[in-house]
Design a protein around this motif. Structure first.
Motif, PDB file in Angstrom:
ATOM      1  N   THR A  30       1.064  -1.331  -0.319  1.00 34.94           N
ATOM      2  CA  THR A  30      -0.143   0.224   0.107  1.00 34.94           C
ATOM      3  C   THR A  30       0.549   1.209   0.257  1.00 34.94           C
ATOM      4  OG1 THR A  30      -0.347  -0.230   2.453  1.00 34.94           O
ATOM      5  CG2 THR A  30      -1.952  -0.732   1.087  1.00 34.94           C
ATOM      6  N   ALA A  31       2.305   1.436   0.495  1.00 36.14           N
ATOM      7  CA  ALA A  31       3.163   2.155   0.119  1.00 36.14           C
ATOM      8  C   ALA A  31       3.056   3.659   1.323  1.00 36.14           C
ATOM      9  CB  ALA A  31       2.789   2.886  -1.237  1.00 36.14           C
ATOM     10  N   GLY A  32       2.357   3.080   2.409  1.00 38.60           N
ATOM     11  CA  GLY A  32       2.411   4.083   3.297  1.00 38.60           C
ATOM     12  C   GLY A  32       1.013   4.601   3.485  1.00 38.60           C
ATOM     13  N   ARG A  33       0.416   4.220   2.427  1.00 39.49           N
ATOM     14  CA  ARG A  33      -1.217   5.368   2.558  1.00 39.49           C
ATOM     15  C   ARG A  33      -1.825   4.468   3.405  1.00 39.49           C
ATOM     16  NH1 ARG A  33      -2.533   7.855  -1.901  1.00 39.49           N
ATOM     17  NH2 ARG A  33      -0.922   8.890  -3.127  1.00 39.49           N
ATOM     18  N   LYS A  36      -7.295   1.343   0.314  1.00 44.81           N
ATOM     19  CA  LYS A  36      -8.439   0.932   0.644  1.00 44.81           C
ATOM     20  C   LYS A  36      -9.069   2.431   0.330  1.00 44.81           C
ATOM     21  CE  LYS A  36     -10.099  -4.010   0.950  1.00 44.81           C
ATOM     22  NZ  LYS A  36     -11.176  -4.424   0.837  1.00 44.81           N
ATOM     23  N   GLY A  37      -9.526   2.846   0.030  1.00 44.37           N
ATOM     24  CA  GLY A  37     -10.953   3.819  -0.120  1.00 44.37           C
ATOM     25  C   GLY A  37     -10.227   4.999  -0.629  1.00 44.37           C
ATOM     26  N   ARG A  41      -6.440   6.035  -3.586  1.00 47.67           N
ATOM     27  CA  ARG A  41      -6.132   6.568  -4.719  1.00 47.67           C
ATOM     28  C   ARG A  41      -5.173   7.834  -4.971  1.00 47.67           C
ATOM     29  NH1 ARG A  41      -8.326   2.151  -4.627  1.00 47.67           N
ATOM     30  NH2 ARG A  41     -10.323   1.777  -4.283  1.00 47.67           N
ATOM     31  N   SER A  42      -4.632   7.942  -6.406  1.00 45.00           N
ATOM     32  CA  SER A  42      -3.792   9.104  -6.618  1.00 45.00           C
ATOM     33  C   SER A  42      -5.022  10.154  -6.836  1.00 45.00           C
ATOM     34  CB  SER A  42      -2.730   8.440  -7.881  1.00 45.00           C
ATOM     35  OG  SER A  42      -3.494   8.330  -9.161  1.00 45.00           O
TER      36      SER A  42
END
Length: 158
Positions: A30-33, A36-37, A41-42
């Motif tokens: 999840t690259a530290g994000r 989900k949700g 997203r970018s």
């Protein structure tokens, strides 16, 4: 010392963290994000959102009033006009909006020009402006000139 010998101090630079490159990197999946949700997203920026708490811009009271019909005048000082006359950009005598724009004293006239009594005026001039302070009118008349007041553009159109 040569140009090729120059380098940063130790610890001054570090490599950029490459996220999403496997679990062994420490910032994989999840690259530290989180998970989900919308925020995973970018291209998402929820401006002013404070996690369900009432946002600051809604906690503060509304103040003031913006009059959409307010006229916008360009202020011109006596000192600015005198400087233009001294430099030869403006001729002493009859001065109006067109002359001030042409000489470069102002860029545009908007809804009119207002004369302000800042500085000294020594030349005898005949000014035609939309508005003027009492001190500015007195200073122009003291120098032997006159000030003619016009009605603002918006009022004249109505």
């Amino acid at each position: 010392m040569k140009l090729t010998d120059m380098k940063d101090n130790d610890g001054a630079t570090h490599r950029k963290m490459r996220v999403g490159r496997g679990i062994g990197s420490g910032k994989g999946k999840t690259a530290g994000r989180g998970v989900k949700g919308q925020k995973s997203r970018s291209g998402v920026a929820i401006k002013g959102f404070e996690g369900g708490q009432m946002p600051l811009h809604r906690r503060l009271p509304k103040r003031g009033f913006n009059n959409i019909f307010r006229l916008s005048f360009v202020e011109v000082t006596l000192a600015r006009i005198q400087r233009a006359i001294d430099s030869g950009k403006l001729k002493a005598g009859k001065i109006d909006e067109a002359a001030l724009v042409e000489s470069g004293v102002i860029r545009r006239s908007r809804d009119g020009i207002r004369l302000v009594a800042t500085g000294e005026l020594t030349s005898k001039i005949e000014l035609t402006v939309t508005g003027a302070s009492a001190g500015a009118v007195a200073a122009v008349e003291k120098a032997g000139g006159t000030v003619t007041l016009l009605t603002p553009k918006e009022e004249a159109a109505a």
